[in-house]
Design a protein around this motif. Structure first.
Motif, short mmCIF file in Angstrom:
data_model
loop_
_atom_site.label_atom_id
_atom_site.label_comp_id
_atom_site.label_asym_id
_atom_site.label_seq_id
_atom_site.Cartn_x
_atom_site.Cartn_y
_atom_site.Cartn_z
N ASP A 196 37.47 101.02 74.55
CA ASP A 196 37.71 99.83 73.66
C ASP A 196 36.76 98.39 73.85
O ASP A 196 37.34 97.27 73.92
CB ASP A 196 39.24 99.49 74.02
CG ASP A 196 39.71 98.81 72.75
OD1 ASP A 196 39.26 98.84 71.47
OD2 ASP A 196 41.02 98.51 72.59
N VAL A 197 35.47 98.78 73.92
CA VAL A 197 34.73 97.62 74.12
C VAL A 197 34.61 96.60 73.02
O VAL A 197 34.33 97.31 71.95
CB VAL A 197 33.16 98.10 74.88
CG1 VAL A 197 32.31 97.09 74.85
CG2 VAL A 197 33.32 98.78 76.19
N SER B 182 36.16 94.08 77.70
CA SER B 182 37.34 94.81 76.61
C SER B 182 38.50 94.10 77.11
O SER B 182 38.69 93.54 77.94
CB SER B 182 37.08 96.45 76.94
OG SER B 182 37.13 96.56 78.41
#
Ligand code: FAD
Length: 321
Positions: free
Chosen positions: A118-119, A133
């Motif tokens: 989920d960067v 993130s």
């Protein structure tokens, strides 16, 4: 330094998803002057794969197999492990999409490496790659540096700007065959739920309704607003739980995470679990009759009023533009 970075692109109905180009931009930062290799999986892949070269990939690989027509964990995992074995990259990037979220942890475990998921941002600090993130449902952000092993990341759609498309960029297009066997699940048919034709996780504008919308038929008002804005329709869990709309529209901690340019929250209170899915939107507009509603704490523009008065005015105004 120069690393070799592998990107798994995503294609839907013959169209490359934008997150594929964002992943290439992320891979460029990790590659630090090295090579970016992008692959597409499918049953038969056409010339659209060339677009990944236009967006900065140095080389592209077609991986075709009847079992790769639709995503299944088993088939994609088998194929990806074989491609990674052949390519031996120093880094891997894919979208933090339903597919990427399912596939990446399994692959990381199989190849015995870590994963930054989920960067939302990537920086190159003198050759070191620093990922940002969100943690604690988006209440804070952490910066992560990988010291050893393969640098493996999934990127949140709509956060990393793709490179400018340049049709003069070219590169090698190759094919790789994979051996897929003993599948435990086979997709026979896909029945897709509609979000106004626009993919919610890649939508630039989202009109989202909450329990304040009060009835399923009132969602038509939001669909009308979405229609004039070219937006997708989303919802809070309150609205989904009340049966006003399908759960595929749910945004939040247990729904989809979105980062559109414009998020219009209509009749949504702004519970922390909802904010977890939308608070990184670039501009947030809230329409709520309660001036104390927490959604106003994250909104850039707030309209205190009855949505049944405000939304029709909004639609009329937009139609006249
Ligand atoms: P409400 O909180 O009831 O808010 C309705 C709002 O509408 C109110 O602010 C009210 O003032 C306004 N309103 C009413 N009538 C009008 C009108 N006529 N005009 C204008 N405004 C009006 N929620 C999510 O959304 N996504 C998630 O992923 C999610 N995951 C969860 C996970 C867990 C583990 C838990 C415990 C909860 C989760 N929730 C999630 C639920 C969350 O806590 C809230 O209950 C939910 O977001 C509330 O939805 P809502 O804002 O639509 O409803």
């Amino acid at each position: 330094m120069g690393r070799k970075v592998f990107v798994l692109g995503e294609i839907r109905d013959g169209v490359l998803r934008n997150v594929s180009f964002e992943a290439i931009a992320a891979a460029k930062v990790i590659a630090d002057g090295g090579e970016v290799v992008a692959a597409l999986f499918g049953e038969s892949i056409g010339d659209e794969i060339i677009t990944m070269l236009h967006y900065g990939a140095d080389r592209v690989v077609k991986v075709e197999h009847p079992d790769l027509k639709s995503y299944t964990t088993d088939a994609y995992q088998q194929a990806l492990l074989q491609v990674l074995e052949a390519e031996k990259p120093d880094g891997i990037v894919m979208g933090h999409t339903a597919q990427g979220k399912d596939l990446s942890p399994r692959i990381a475990a199989k190849i015995n490496t870590g994963l930054v998921s989920d960067v939302v941002n990537i920086e190159n600090d003198d050759g070191n790659v620093i990922f940002t993130s969100p943690i604690y449902s988006g209440k804070a952000f952490e910066k992560v540096k990988i010291n050893e092993g393969i640098i493996f990341a999934t990127i949140r759609p709509n956060n990393i700007t793709p490179l400018e498309r340049d049709q003069s960029r070219s590169g090698d297009v190759s094919e790789m065959s994979v051996d897929i066997k003993n599948l435990r699940a086979i997709i026979k048919d896909i029945v897709r739920k509609s979000t106004g034709g626009i993919d919610l996780s890649e939508a630039k504008i989202i009109v989202s309704g909450g329990r304040g919308v009060k009835a399923a038929e009132n969602f038509q008002l939001l669909e009308e607003l979405a229609g004039v804005l070219g937006a997708a329709v989303g919802a809070s869990r309150g609205a989904c739980d009340a049966g006003y709309c399908d759960y595929s529209l749910q945004i939040g901690q247990t729904g989809k995470v979105v980062t559109p340019d414009l998020y219009i929250a209509v009749g949504i209170s702004g519970a922390i679990q909802h904010l977890a899915g939308m608070s990184n939107s670039k501009v947030i507009v809230a329409i709520n009759k309660d001036p104390e509603a927490p959604i106003f704490d994250v909104a850039d523009y707030g309209i205190v009023g009855d949505l049944f008065e405000v939304v029709p005015l909004f639609i009329e105004e937009m139609k006249s533009v």
